[in-house]
Each structure stands twice: as structure tokens, then as C-alpha cells.
Design an enzyme around this catalytic site. Structure first.
Site, PDB file in Angstrom:
ATOM      1  CB  CYS B 416      -0.980  -0.009   1.141  1.00 40.61           C
ATOM      2  SG  CYS B 416      -0.206  -0.325   2.720  1.00 40.61           S
ATOM      3  CG  HIS B 460      -4.340   0.602   4.239  1.00 34.67           C
ATOM      4  ND1 HIS B 460      -3.772  -0.188   3.286  1.00 34.67           N
ATOM      5  CD2 HIS B 460      -5.364   1.252   3.625  1.00 34.67           C
ATOM      6  CE1 HIS B 460      -4.397  -0.006   2.134  1.00 34.67           C
ATOM      7  NE2 HIS B 460      -5.375   0.864   2.315  1.00 34.67           N
ATOM      8  CG  ASP B 476      -7.210   2.486  -0.063  1.00 36.98           C
ATOM      9  OD1 ASP B 476      -6.038   2.465  -0.520  1.00 36.98           O
ATOM     10  OD2 ASP B 476      -7.614   1.711   0.807  1.00 36.98           O
TER      11      ASP B 476
END
Lengths: 318, 659
Positions: B416, B460, B476
Site C-alpha cells: 500500500c 495501511h 485509496d
């Protein structure tokens, strides 16, 4: 306060007991407490073990008691080759009569001094101890009563242990008390050094308490009152000795009976009518000292310190 | 063998009592127990050798096969071990070296163990060892283990107090009884002892080393490394219904400075209030945060309340005054729907000059088409969606220079942080304000306690974009590559899921009920014991109806409660003692009490004549009356009969006695 009818020890007898203590005290100087304990042991029909070094007056003490009380006295020196028959006596064949005739040994006396009892073999020791317990002797299938009163004073040398047979615990239990005399204090020793020969002195001792009266007093001891509160305290002591873990084994019921008997005799000597916790405390070191052993030998705590702890740990209920 | 002597003659004073062998065995066992957590948690391996060596040495002394060292060899050995500790830690101060020194001294003390008193010293060092373990770990499991260690130490303590060796079982029973009897006092002290914010005394800096958590910067690999840990980051309990998984973005550090490789937080002002427009319903929840040694607090997007000691930055990051070194429990309110309005911060399009030319070219191309900002965001997301990007925990290494270019156009395998970082880079290059947000996404619902477990593996990174009219919007980019990450967690989304630790594989193992059950206990421990801080204390006590409570009130309440416990104990004892209603006993007790007030206390083992005799000696003016009372009591208590007249006489005498 009226004296209970069973407690018949006349004022005269009390006074005579004091005279006994005083007279023996002239032979063994400065040891009044030990003498009173020994007398209490005698009054309680118990036997006495004295543990001390040679020359402390063990023999003199035994002899003085015999003389003062008008009792027949015998001394047996224990050695490793002493046989039971040497103590008890033996039946010997008499040629003229054609029968075996019993020749009584030295144990047939009223005060027997068994000197250095731990030098004899266990077999001989147990012959003496059985006689002490049973108050009778069985030789060749025939039972003979020992004279009455019967009082054994045995001595042990605590230091010289080479070639000895220390009494096992079960045998030690036969003795009501164990005391030691110890060195005299300076003043007493000075009097001793200045005074006359002890044996000469002993020979001149008058009889202060005839055997018949002694036996009468002995029979009174067991009637001295022990209240429930006193028995509570005694049982507290017994229980503590068993549960505290201070001792290898706790006190046996026989030890409890011995304590009570000795305390009663002490009360009588003290001219009182009932047993107090203090009486138990006074006789306790002499009565249980040889029956208790520290649980942990590594501790090196002297047994008297442990007894002190035992006494201090058990409270006297109000 | 020397025969014990009866107590007719006086004896010399006893020397200091030696330590019996049985006591040594107890001590060695208890100390080994106390040492074990240190050996397992932090001490270097050679300490096993030091400790067991010293204990064995002392054990051989017990059997007589060795002697204890004399002073000089012992001093030499001590110096040697201290220098070994210094060599190992490069210092003698601080938590680690200090504890190691304590452990070394405990070991060495075994070579000085001669008397009972030495045993006591060693025992108290053992208690200190137990306390020192708590510098390393305060978990429920450890607390349970330390309780066992304490039971062992107490049994050894009892063995030293009663050196005549009670049986082992009796000692253990005694130690357990003591532990149970200590519970009321412990509870009172725990609940009422005034808590102050921050630690009571300064702990050395290294005391907090080893706390895992998210740092306030992001470089390639920083989040994926964290994801390999199944440790709990925090737990959250919702007051109402739990929001859907797609909304569980736990906001952490917000990073808006980029130096070509690392994203950092810019130092900004902190505020005591929020300035944004909320839309829709609020979400209320409680967070129980594990210590992570940082100042930021996680909260759902976007936080709307401030826990105590906490402020908020212009990027909506919660910042606490002190780093979080202990379990922290705080209540939060957040609004999932919001509008932050106009752009107020400067520098949200900052990029270092002259790097990653290919990414810049792509952004320029989008801008020149021309695309609106919203369309550029979609174009960037479509790039991740269409091209063969992979979501993996083990991406290939990126070059130091132009790492964004390398990722976007060459390797295309990343975690991520790669996606969030390159996405924000692209948007900034296209002139759109954007920033990276670190935090946690999702969490595992524990049905047993009705709360959410968020682990480090849920760490994250995502992006926030500022769009005209909408304010800051969460985007995201990882969801474009691996949509399962958001809905079902990391394990389901990864291309290589087997590299994850077992605990982090949410719902994928048969162990799950066990794991969740244990987590439930652990959370209760955290929430009610470790997180019991100043606020909880005040809240709890105020909740009992005391109104606002300050620390003076608490000290007062604590003293009162402890006094109460003491009175109950004394009362119970007095009750058991005062069972007799015998008038003789009562009169004698009154008599003893009168004398006790004058300093003449009857010892427990003193009989009546002995006691009154002692009193008569020290107070001759009382002698006659006291002796009379003693004799009268003795005959009433130990004589054959109790005559009423005599009892009354005793009562009269006691009443009239003036000391």
C-alpha cells in the site's frame, strides 16, 4: 481455705521435706533447684537420670538421699562386660542343700545408683530398665518384687562417648527426669573446699523422713488437683510440640502424664494444693529435655533454647 | 554427637542462626522462578550459566562437597561479572543493564548465603526481581505467571520464618492464604491510590524500547514490514452499530512532505477544536490503545472529539502531549461523512525538483489534455486498475533515485505504501493538493466481547485529495489494485498470503475461536487494569456518587478503606478471643488490662503467680494486693472448686486496685 480430705500431708511432713532438701543441700552445695527436682522425681515414683561430667557430685547426691531418707543404698558401676545377672542376681546351686538358691543382685535395694549406664551393653541396660519399669525382677522363671520405695538414679557422661552404648530414646523415656548438676558457683565451691570430707559428713546424716512416711507422701502426689484449665494448658504444650515442626517428634502421651506427675510432686514440695501452669513450666525442662530432639540438627539450636521457645509459644489462657 | 542438655543451667547466647539446608532448597527454587522471566525475556544467554552455576555451588556447599568462597575471591568474581555486564550493554545504567546487574547480584548473593539473615536479603531481592519484570511486559499471561512466582517466594519466606521446616504442602498453603488475604488491600490500593498523568517517576529511556508501532514517516517497505506482525495495535468498541468495513479507516499520521524517497509530516500548529462541516450521523466508540511510543492517536475518519491531553493538527491528526508508553483508553466520536471546505494549508503540492521524470511527464500529459481535477484522480486510479499491478508483501527492491518511476513503469509490484506514495506524487505533479495518510484499515470483529481487534497487520496507507467544493476526500489507490484488501482484509487480498503470521490470517484458521477468546481476556485486562489511569479513576469514583473527586479525596478514601479493613481484622480477632464469659476469667482480664495500661503487660505464657510475682518486684507498693489477687485467681482457676464468695472477692479486689 479448707484442705481437701485427700490431700493429707501434715504440716509436720511438709517441714520434714524441707529438712530433707536442706540436709542433702549440705552435701551438694548450691544446687537447691536440682535437689528439689530430684526429690520431686522421687516423690512422683519416677527414676532420675543425671547427665554430667565426673566429679560433679552425682554419687554424693544419691548417697545423701539414701542416707537422709533411711533407705538401703547400692551402687552399680556399669562396664562393658557387666551382665544382666550381675545386676539382677542369679540362682546358684548349693551343694549342701542340693537346690538352686537365689542370690539377689545389687538391684535389690531402695536407692540404686547406676553409674555410667551408657557403658554397659544394651542387653544389660534393658535388664535394669525393665526392672525399673516393672518394679520386679524375673530370674529363672521366678518373679521377685523389688523393695519399696524403689528409686534408680542413673548417670551418664555426656562427653566421653568412646566405647559406649547411648541409651535409645525408648529407654530414655523410662526416666521421669533428666537433670544436670553443673559446676558450683564460687561461694558454694569455697564452702566445699573449706568444709569436711563429704563422705564423713554423709555417714553422720540423721534420717529425716522414714520410708513409711515417704511412701505415704508418694501416695498423696497423684491426688493433687489438676483443673480443666491446667489440662488445657498442658494439652496446648503437647499439641505445640507436635505441630510446630520444631521437634523431630512431638511429646508422647506418656510424656504428658510424666509432666503432670512431676508437676504434682513439685506442687507438694511447694506446699500448695493444686497444679498451676508455673509448676508445669518449672519441671518441663527436666521432664521433656531428654524426650525431644530438634527437628533440624543443622540448626545447632540448643535443645534448651527450643524448650524455651516451646514454653514461650504456648499461652496460658486467662 | 553432643547430647542436648536440659535447661537447668544457663547457656551462652546463640550465635546468628545458620541457614538450614531445607531453607536453601526453598530459596533456590523460589529465586529460580523469579529469575526465569528475566532469563527468557531479555538477559543474554550466559546469565543461565552464571545463575545456575552459583546456585549449584551453594547446593554443593550444603552437601559438604564445596566451601563458600572467602571475601577476596568473591570480590574478584563480582568485579568480573560486573565488567561482563558492562561489556554486554556498553553501560551500567538504564533498564537493561540495571536489571542485568540486579540479576547478577542475586546470583552472587548465593555465594554469600550463610545465615538466615542472608536468606532474607536474597528473598527481598527476589521480590525486586518480580517488580523488574514489569518493566518489560505487563500482559495478562505474565501477571498470572508472576502471581505463581510470588506464591513461591512467599512459601520460601514462610520457610525462612519457620526454619524448623513445616512440610512443603503446609508452606504452599500458607503462601496461597497470604496471597488471598492480600487481595482486599491490593484492590483498595489499586482503585484508590491517586494516579497522576505520566509515570510516577522517570524511567530510563531504554525502558520503552521494543514498543512496536507505526512511525510518523513512510518509505518503501515501512508499512509492509509492520504488516508481518500480528501484534495488536489497538481495540475499539462501538457504542452503536459498527460502520461497514469500507469506512473503517483509522487515521494516523498525515504526511505531506516528500524528499524523493520518504514521506514526512510537516511541523504544524495544533488546535483545541475542529473546523469542518459534518454530514450525517456520528459514530461513537472507545479505543484501547497498546503503547506504541508515539504521540499520535488513531481515530476513525474524521475525528470530532479530543481525548484529554490531546490536540488536533490542521491535517486532522490527533496528537497527544506525551508519547503513549502505557495502555491508553479513550472515548471518541467521529463523522464518516464530512466536508472540510476550502484549502487552508499551504504546500500540499510540494515535490522535490528534478526527480521521476516519467511520472511527471504522465501528469503533465493529463493536465494538458485538459482534464478536470476529478478526472485526473480517476485517470490515476485507472492506471493502477488497467495496467498489470500486483499487491504483494515482498516487492522487488527499488532504486534510490527515481523510485516512483521505477515502481510505476517497471516493477509494478508493491504494497500500500507504494500505491499511496506514487498516487499522491502523480496528483501533486498534476497540480492537485494531495497527501499520504498512514493508519490502519479494517480490523477483526470479536463476537465474544463485541469489539474490533486492529493488529499491526492491518496497517495501511492511503491518499487524501483536495477537490474544490468537496474539501479533502479520501482515495485509496490500493483498493483499485486489490479491492479485497478493504472488504476482507490483508490475507484475502495478498498475492502471497502465506508470508503472513497465523494470528493475522483473519478467520482462516480453525484456531480462530481460541484466538478470539484469549483476545477477549487480554482486552479485559488492558481495559480494566492497565488502562486504569487518572481519567478512569476519576470517572469511576465520580460514578459511585461521590461527585467530582480530586487526589486528596482519594488519599482520604484510601486511608479510610484501609483502616476499615484493619478494623475488621482486629474485630474478628477480638471476637475469637472474647468467647469466654467466665466471671473469673473476665476479672483476671480486667486486672491484666489495668496493669498493662501501667506498662506491666502479661506475657502470653506467664502464669498467674509468675506474673503477679514480677509485678510485685517492679511495683513494691502494689506487691501485697497484687500477690493476693494472683493467689486468689490461681485457686479459683486451678483449684477444685469455685466458691461464689471468693469470686466476688476477686472482682472486688480487681475493681479497687489502683495502679
Amino acid at each position: 481455705m479448707p484442705v481437701p480430705p485427700s490431700n493429707i500431708v501434715s504440716l509436720d511432713q511438709h517441714a520434714r521435706l524441707d529438712t530433707v532438701v536442706a540436709q542433702v543441700g549440705t552435701a551438694i552445695l548450691g544446687k537447691e533447684h536440682a535437689i528439689r527436682l530430684a526429690l520431686a522425681c522421687l516423690l512422683a515414683r519416677g527414676h532420675l537420670l543425671i547427665e554430667d561430667l565426673p566429679g560433679m557430685g552425682k554419687t554424693i547426691l544419691a548417697h545423701a538421699f539414701a542416707q537422709t531418707l533411711g533407705l538401703h543404698y547400692q551402687r552399680i558401676q556399669f562396664t562393658s562386660d557387666l551382665l544382666p545377672a550381675d545386676i539382677l542376681g542369679a540362682a546358684i546351686y548349693e551343694r549342701q542343700q542340693g537346690t538352686f538358691v537365689f542370690h539377689p543382685g545389687p538391684i535389690f535395694a531402695q536407692v540404686v545408683l547406676a553409674d555410667e549406664i551408657n557403658r554397659a551393653t544394651p542387653k544389660t541396660q534393658s535388664a535394669l530398665l525393665e526392672a525399673m519399669e516393672e518394679h520386679q525382677v524375673t530370674v529363672e522363671g521366678e518373679t521377685r518384687d523389688l523393695p519399696s520405695p524403689f528409686f534408680v538414679i542413673a548417670t551418664q557422661n555426656p562427653i566421653d562417648q568412646v566405647g559406649t552404648f547411648p541409651l535409645p530414646e525408648s529407654q530414655l523415656d523410662r526416666f521421669l527426669m533428666r537433670i544436670e548438676l553443673g559446676y558450683p558457683d564460687v561461694a558454694a565451691e569455697r564452702v566445699l573446699l573449706q568444709g569436711r570430707d563429704r563422705r564423713e559428713l554423709l555417714a553422720q546424716f540423721p534420717v529425716c523422713l522414714p520410708p513409711a512416711e515417704l511412701m505415704a507422701i508418694q501416695s498423696v502426689v497423684s491426688t493433687i488437683h489438676a483443673a480443666p484449665a491446667l489440662l488445657d494448658y498442658l494439652q496446648g504444650l503437647l499439641a505445640f510440640s507436635r505441630q510446630s515442626g520444631l521437634f523431630r517428634n512431638g511429646l508422647s502421651p506418656r510424656a504428658g502424664l510424666a509432666l503432670l506427675r512431676a508437676a504434682r510432686a513439685w506442687v507438694l514440695l511447694d506446699r500448695r494444693e493444686h497444679v498451676l501452669p508455673e509448676d508445669i513450666q518449672t519441671v518441663l525442662p527436666a521432664v521433656v529435655g531428654h524426650r525431644l530432639h530438634p527437628a533440624d540438627a543443622y540448626l545447632e539450636q540448643s535443645s534448651s533454647a527450643l524448650l524455651e521457645k516451646l514454653l514461650r509459644s504456648v499461652g496460658v489462657p486467662a | 554427637m553432643r547430647l542436648p542438655r536440659p535447661g537447668v543451667t544457663a547457656l551462652p547466647a546463640d550465635p546468628e542462626p545458620l541457614l538450614p539446608n531445607a531453607c536453601f532448597v526453598w530459596l533456590a527454587a523460589a529465586l529460580a522462578l523469579a529469575m526465569l522471566p528475566h532469563l527468557l525475556l531479555h538477559l543474554p544467554a550466559w546469565f543461565w550459566l552464571v545463575f545456575s552455576g552459583m546456585v549449584t555451588w551453594r547446593g554443593l556447599v550444603c552437601t559438604g562437597r564445596l566451601r563458600l568462597p572467602s571475601r577476596w575471591p568473591l570480590s574478584g568474581l563480582t568485579l568480573l561479572i560486573i565488567s561482563l555486564v558492562a561489556l554486554q550493554y556498553k553501560t551500567l545504567f538504564g533498564r537493561d543493564a540495571g536489571t542485568a546487574l540486579l540479576a547478577a547480584m542475586v546470583s552472587l548473593k548465593f555465594l554469600e548465603l550463610r545465615t538466615l539473615r542472608d536468606g532474607m536479603v536474597l528473598l527481598f531481592m527476589g521480590y525486586l526481581l518480580v517488580m523488574a519484570v514489569l518493566l518489560y511486559d505487563q500482559s495478562l499471561l505474565l501477571a498470572a505467571g508472576l502471581t505463581l512466582v510470588l506464591a513461591g517466594l512467599l512459601a520460601a519466606h514462610a520457610a525462612l520464618q519457620y526454619p524448623a521446616t513445616l512440610p512443603a504442602l503446609a508452606l504452599l498453603r500458607l503462601s496461597c492464604r497470604l496471597l488471598v488475604e492480600a487481595v482486599p488491600v491490593m484492590l483498595i490500593l489499586f482503585i484508590l491510590f491517586p494516579r497522576i498523568p505520566g509515570p510516577l517517576w522517570g524511567l530510563p529511556k531504554d525502558a520503552y524500547r521494543g514498543l512496536t508501532g507505526m512511525s510518523e514517516e513512510m518509505a518503501p517497505g515501512s508499512v509492509s514490514r509492520l504488516s508481518l506482525s500480528a501484534e495488536v495495535a489497538f481495540r475499539a468498541r462501538f457504542t452503536g452499530a459498527m460502520p461497514p468495513a469500507g469506512q473503517l479507516y483509522w487515521r494516523g499520521p498525515v504526511l505531506d512532505r516528500f524528499d524523493g524517497r520518504t514521506w514526512r509530516r510537516s511541523e504544524e500548529r495544533l488546535y483545541r477544536q475542529f473546523s469542518y462541516r459534518t454530514e450525517g450521523e456520528a459514530v461513537d466508540y472507545t479505543v484501547i490503545l497498546e503503547p506504541h511510543g508515539q504521540r499520535w492517536l488513531p481515530a476513525l475518519d474524521l475525528p470530532a472529539s479530543l481525548p484529554s491531553e490531546t490536540e488536533v493538527s490542521a491535517t486532522f491528526q490527533l496528537v497527544r502531549r506525551q508519547p503513549v508508553q502505557e495502555v491508553l483508553r479513550y472515548e471518541m466520536r467521529s463523522y464518516p461523512y464530512y466536508n472540510t471546505g476550502p484549502l487552508q494549508l499551504q504546500g500540499q503540492t510540494q515535490l522535490p525538483a528534478g526527480i521521476d521524470p516519467r511520472a511527471r511527464a504522465l501528469a503533465d500529459e493529463w493536465r494538458s489534455r485538459p482534464l478536470a481535477p476529478g478526472e485526473i484522480v480517476l485517470a490515476a486510479l485507472n492506471l493502477f486498475r488497467r495496467e498489470p499491478f500486483h499487491y504483494t508483501l515482498e516487492p522487488p527492491l527499488l532504486p534510490e533515485q527515481n523510485s516512483i518511476d521505477a515502481f510505476l513503469f517497471d516493477t509494478r509490484r508493491g504494497f500500500c505504501e507504494h500505491y499511496a506514495g506514487s498516487f499522491v506524487f502523480l496528483l501533486r505533479a498534476a497540480g492537485i493538493p494531495a497527501r499520504v495518510v498512514l493508519g490502519y484499515q479494517g480490523g477483526e470483529h470479536n463476537g465474544l466481547g463485541g469489539y474490533l481487534i486492529v493488529r499491526q497487520s492491518d496497517a495501511h496507507a492511503w491518499a487524501e485529495v483536495w477537490l474544490e467544493g468537496q474539501g479533502w476526500v479520501r482515495v485509496d489507490p490500493t483498493a483499485a489494485v486489490a479491492p479485497e484488501r478493504v472488504e476482507r482484509g490483508l490475507y484475502a487480498a495478498l498475492d502471497d498470503p502465506d508470508s503472513l503470521p497465523l494470528l493475522a490470517r483473519r478467520g482462516q484458521t480453525w484456531l480462530q475461536p481460541l484466538i478470539l477468546g484469549w483476545d477477549y481476556l487480554d482486552n479485559a485486562w488492558n481495559e480494566w487494569v492497565l488502562a486504569y489511569g487518572p481519567e478512569q479513576q476519576k470517572q469511576w469514583l465520580s460514578g459511585l456518587g461521590f461527585g467530582p473527586v480530586d487526589w486528596q479525596d482519594m488519599v482520604l478514601a484510601m486511608v479510610a478503606a484501609l483502616t476499615g479493613v484493619g478494623l475488621v481484622v482486629i474485630g474478628l480477632q477480638a471476637l475469637s478471643r472474647r468467647t469466654a464469659t467466665d466471671p473469673v476469667a473476665l476479672a483476671y482480664r480486667r486486672f491484666c488490662a489495668k496493669l498493662a495500661r501501667a506498662g506491666l503487660v502479661r506475657a502470653g505464657h506467664e502464669g498467674p503467680l509468675a506474673f503477679t510475682g514480677r509485678v510485685a518486684v517492679s511495683r513494691p507498693e502494689l506487691a501485697a494486693r497484687v500477690r493476693l489477687i494472683g493467689r486468689l485467681y490461681a485457686s479459683l482457676r486451678y483449684g477444685p472448686r469455685q466458691e461464689q464468695e471468693a469470686v466476688r472477692r476477686l472482682q472486688r479486689l480487681v475493681r479497687k486496685l489502683k495502679v
